[in-house]
Design a protein around this motif. Sequence first.
Motif, PDB file in Angstrom:
ATOM      1  N   HIS A   1     -32.020  42.168  -2.497  1.00 15.81           N
ATOM      2  CA  HIS A   1     -33.247  42.864  -2.085  1.00 15.81           C
ATOM      3  C   HIS A   1     -34.200  42.919  -3.284  1.00 15.81           C
ATOM      4  O   HIS A   1     -33.775  43.169  -4.409  1.00 15.81           O
ATOM      5  N   ARG A   2     -35.484  42.675  -3.006  1.00 11.71           N
ATOM      6  CA  ARG A   2     -36.430  42.528  -4.133  1.00 11.71           C
ATOM      7  C   ARG A   2     -36.526  43.771  -5.015  1.00 11.71           C
ATOM      8  O   ARG A   2     -36.845  43.678  -6.186  1.00 11.71           O
ATOM      9  N   ASP A   3     -36.183  44.967  -4.457  1.00  7.33           N
ATOM     10  CA  ASP A   3     -36.270  46.189  -5.274  1.00  7.33           C
ATOM     11  C   ASP A   3     -35.253  46.199  -6.422  1.00  7.33           C
ATOM     12  O   ASP A   3     -35.445  46.901  -7.408  1.00  7.33           O
ATOM     13  N   VAL A   4     -34.139  45.490  -6.234  1.00  2.00           N
ATOM     14  CA  VAL A   4     -33.120  45.488  -7.300  1.00  2.00           C
ATOM     15  C   VAL A   4     -32.907  44.081  -7.869  1.00  2.00           C
ATOM     16  O   VAL A   4     -31.977  43.845  -8.644  1.00  2.00           O
ATOM     17  N   HIS A   5     -33.776  43.181  -7.485  1.00  2.00           N
ATOM     18  CA  HIS A   5     -33.618  41.776  -7.865  1.00  2.00           C
ATOM     19  C   HIS A   5     -33.587  41.594  -9.389  1.00  2.00           C
ATOM     20  O   HIS A   5     -32.680  40.968  -9.950  1.00  2.00           O
ATOM     21  N   ARG A   6     -34.559  42.194 -10.071  1.00  2.00           N
ATOM     22  CA  ARG A   6     -34.639  42.022 -11.529  1.00  2.00           C
ATOM     23  C   ARG A   6     -33.377  42.580 -12.202  1.00  2.00           C
ATOM     24  O   ARG A   6     -32.744  41.946 -13.038  1.00  2.00           O
ATOM     25  N   GLU A   7     -33.009  43.786 -11.764  1.00  2.00           N
ATOM     26  CA  GLU A   7     -31.854  44.442 -12.394  1.00  2.00           C
ATOM     27  C   GLU A   7     -30.578  43.618 -12.180  1.00  2.00           C
ATOM     28  O   GLU A   7     -29.788  43.416 -13.104  1.00  2.00           O
ATOM     29  N   VAL A   8     -30.388  43.106 -10.966  1.00  2.00           N
ATOM     30  CA  VAL A   8     -29.182  42.310 -10.679  1.00  2.00           C
ATOM     31  C   VAL A   8     -29.185  41.033 -11.523  1.00  2.00           C
ATOM     32  O   VAL A   8     -28.172  40.660 -12.113  1.00  2.00           O
TER      33      VAL A   8
ATOM     34  N   ILE B   1     -31.414  34.551  -4.845  1.00  2.00           N
ATOM     35  CA  ILE B   1     -32.573  34.409  -3.960  1.00  2.00           C
ATOM     36  C   ILE B   1     -33.068  35.820  -3.630  1.00  2.00           C
ATOM     37  O   ILE B   1     -32.294  36.628  -3.087  1.00  2.00           O
ATOM     38  N   PRO B   2     -34.324  36.149  -3.948  1.00  2.00           N
ATOM     39  CA  PRO B   2     -34.827  37.474  -3.582  1.00  2.00           C
ATOM     40  C   PRO B   2     -35.071  37.552  -2.074  1.00  2.00           C
ATOM     41  O   PRO B   2     -35.483  36.571  -1.470  1.00  2.00           O
ATOM     42  N   ALA B   3     -34.779  38.732  -1.490  1.00  2.00           N
ATOM     43  CA  ALA B   3     -35.011  38.918  -0.048  1.00  2.00           C
ATOM     44  C   ALA B   3     -35.912  40.134   0.153  1.00  2.00           C
ATOM     45  O   ALA B   3     -35.815  41.114  -0.590  1.00  2.00           O
ATOM     46  N   LYS B   4     -36.768  40.048   1.201  1.00  2.00           N
ATOM     47  CA  LYS B   4     -37.721  41.154   1.447  1.00  2.00           C
ATOM     48  C   LYS B   4     -37.003  42.392   1.966  1.00  2.00           C
ATOM     49  O   LYS B   4     -37.289  43.506   1.602  1.00  2.00           O
ATOM     50  N   ASP B   5     -36.060  42.172   2.873  1.00  2.00           N
ATOM     51  CA  ASP B   5     -35.325  43.278   3.477  1.00  2.00           C
ATOM     52  C   ASP B   5     -34.013  42.727   4.041  1.00  2.00           C
ATOM     53  O   ASP B   5     -33.695  41.546   3.853  1.00  2.00           O
ATOM     54  N   PHE B   6     -33.281  43.566   4.771  1.00  2.00           N
ATOM     55  CA  PHE B   6     -31.965  43.149   5.253  1.00  2.00           C
ATOM     56  C   PHE B   6     -32.078  42.004   6.270  1.00  2.00           C
ATOM     57  O   PHE B   6     -31.290  41.054   6.242  1.00  2.00           O
ATOM     58  N   ASP B   7     -33.068  42.090   7.145  1.00  2.00           N
ATOM     59  CA  ASP B   7     -33.261  41.019   8.144  1.00  2.00           C
ATOM     60  C   ASP B   7     -33.486  39.680   7.451  1.00  2.00           C
ATOM     61  O   ASP B   7     -32.921  38.650   7.837  1.00  2.00           O
ATOM     62  N   ASP B   8     -34.345  39.744   6.431  1.00  2.00           N
ATOM     63  CA  ASP B   8     -34.659  38.525   5.683  1.00  2.00           C
ATOM     64  C   ASP B   8     -33.379  37.985   5.031  1.00  2.00           C
ATOM     65  O   ASP B   8     -33.098  36.779   5.090  1.00  2.00           O
ATOM     66  N   ALA B   9     -32.588  38.872   4.442  1.00  2.00           N
ATOM     67  CA  ALA B   9     -31.348  38.439   3.765  1.00  2.00           C
ATOM     68  C   ALA B   9     -30.386  37.796   4.763  1.00  2.00           C
ATOM     69  O   ALA B   9     -29.800  36.739   4.489  1.00  2.00           O
ATOM     70  N   LEU B  10     -30.239  38.413   5.938  1.00  2.00           N
ATOM     71  CA  LEU B  10     -29.326  37.855   6.950  1.00  2.00           C
ATOM     72  C   LEU B  10     -29.808  36.484   7.423  1.00  2.00           C
ATOM     73  O   LEU B  10     -29.019  35.554   7.585  1.00  2.00           O
ATOM     74  N   ARG B  11     -31.121  36.386   7.625  1.00  2.00           N
ATOM     75  CA  ARG B  11     -31.690  35.111   8.079  1.00  2.00           C
ATOM     76  C   ARG B  11     -31.443  34.020   7.031  1.00  2.00           C
ATOM     77  O   ARG B  11     -31.010  32.916   7.355  1.00  2.00           O
ATOM     78  N   ILE B  12     -31.678  34.363   5.768  1.00  2.00           N
ATOM     79  CA  ILE B  12     -31.477  33.370   4.699  1.00  2.00           C
ATOM     80  C   ILE B  12     -29.982  33.012   4.597  1.00  2.00           C
ATOM     81  O   ILE B  12     -29.612  31.848   4.465  1.00  2.00           O
TER      82      ILE B  12
END
Length: 485
Positions: free
Chosen positions: A299-306, A398-409
């Motif tokens: 998720h993009r909110d924690v992308h940098r930290e991860v 891969i950064p994702a906008k939200d959970f739906d986006d992550a599942l789709r990717i």
Amino acid sequence: MASASSKIDTYQNFIGNQWVSSSDGSTFADEDPSLRGSTLALFPSSTVQDIAKAIDVADAAFKSWKRTAVEERQRHATRFLDLLEGATDALASIVARENGKTVREARAEIHSALSEGRHHVAQVSRFYGQSLPAGTQGCIGWEQFHPLGVVAIISPWNFPMNVMCRKALPALLTGNTIVFKPATFTPWSGVTMAKLFESAGFPEGVFNCVAGLGSTIGNALVDDPRVKAISFTGSTYVGKKIHERAAKNLTRTQLELGGKNALIIMPDADLTAAVNAAITAGFACAGQWCTSTSRVLVHRDVHREVCDRLAARCEQMRVGDPEDEKTDMGPVAGTDQFTSISKAIETGLSEGARMLTGGPGKGDLERGYFIRPTVFDNVVPDHTIFREEIFGPVLAVIPAKDFDDALRIANGTEFGLTGAVYSKNPQKIARAAEEFHVDNLYLNRKCTGAMVGAHPFGGFNMSGTASQAGRQDYLLMFLQGQATA
Ligand code: NAP
Ligand code: MG
């Protein structure tokens, strides 16, 4: 089994309980991936005549082995497993040397072989058939199971002991005989397993091992109409070719193939656990296992930290001698692996992904096929490293906008083997169980291999075929039901 005329041992095939050279006497060298250009030992570069001979004896042995009592087959299998258990340390050292995985990982591989093997020994007695409605008054019907005949086992180098045991024991326990072809990178593990089958006292011709190049002898094994089932683990490319050829004789196939497995990390997750999972499932066995994590969808909110945490963890990892207990990651399995992984890394860079850390080993690591734990950021679905299995120590973030986006990717791949989701939100967890199209899904747990006793394993889509309704039942795979009235 081996003759030590010079310093380098030469091993042989095991056919009809005899140790024999290839029919034309040719051999190939097994290289230690920690040391470029080295030779651990020589192995028979077998011919199609050797395969035909092995099928002859396996076919002849089937006539009596199929009539052997199940209890007797269980006793043989148990003797084999006891020998395997007793030799764990010595065997782990062979796997570490020729495959390059760490000795700790090699021991874990043998422990998995033992637990799966003992499970199959216990389970085989459940196939006693059942009574059937025969449809005619006064007539009784029943169902029974018959073994198939000669089973071909073609195994990969990444779990050279566990994968072959997972196939061989169920096939033998159900009354079939075997011709086993180990992978060219790991023939030493293959003949060592054959030696254990010999020591366990299996009758002549029941278990046969023929080493050699898949490209030379593979077709002879797959095409022979006396081979009634082919149990294959390896790449999707070779698996599809085997499937096509096997169709000519309607030979049963069991195909366990590639993966491009995703781990989803949501902002509400325990990030330490999630990063641990990505590191462990991404870099164990230098990323060379079908179920390993290769895409990390954050998720993009924690992308940098991860990304920062992943890179820092990678840089702390000790890469080096697989037999040193303190090593975190050994070399990749050999020259072909080194070349294809290095090429994938170059492709990632040239297509615009950003390498945070890693790449081919430098300095002292150049003595072997070492690749440092590698993390790419800014990966998008168009990138080759997003789509294609690399089968090496490379994570694509891969950064994702939200959970739906992550599942789709996550689902946007031709594979469907394993997946993992890290989130504390029960709705998201429930949705993942429903919508994440993989056959082994891990919820707030790292991806590991097959779950012992759980049937689904083999994957959706290009990850493989399962024997019935997605249930990869290793015992039923090698049995044919028959209705009698
Ligand atoms: P591979 O190149 O497909 O080789 C697998 C086996 O097939 C080897 O013994 C190979 O022999 C043999 N082979 C090659 N060409 C053949 C032919 N034309 N006919 C018959 N056999 C042939 O795979 P790999 O590189 O060893 O293993 C890595 C792959 O296995 C990855 O894709 C990984 O995901 C997959 N894998 C899947 C699972 C699973 O359970 N889904 C588990 C482990 C690995 P040679 O070695 O002589 O070429
Ligand atoms: Mg080797």
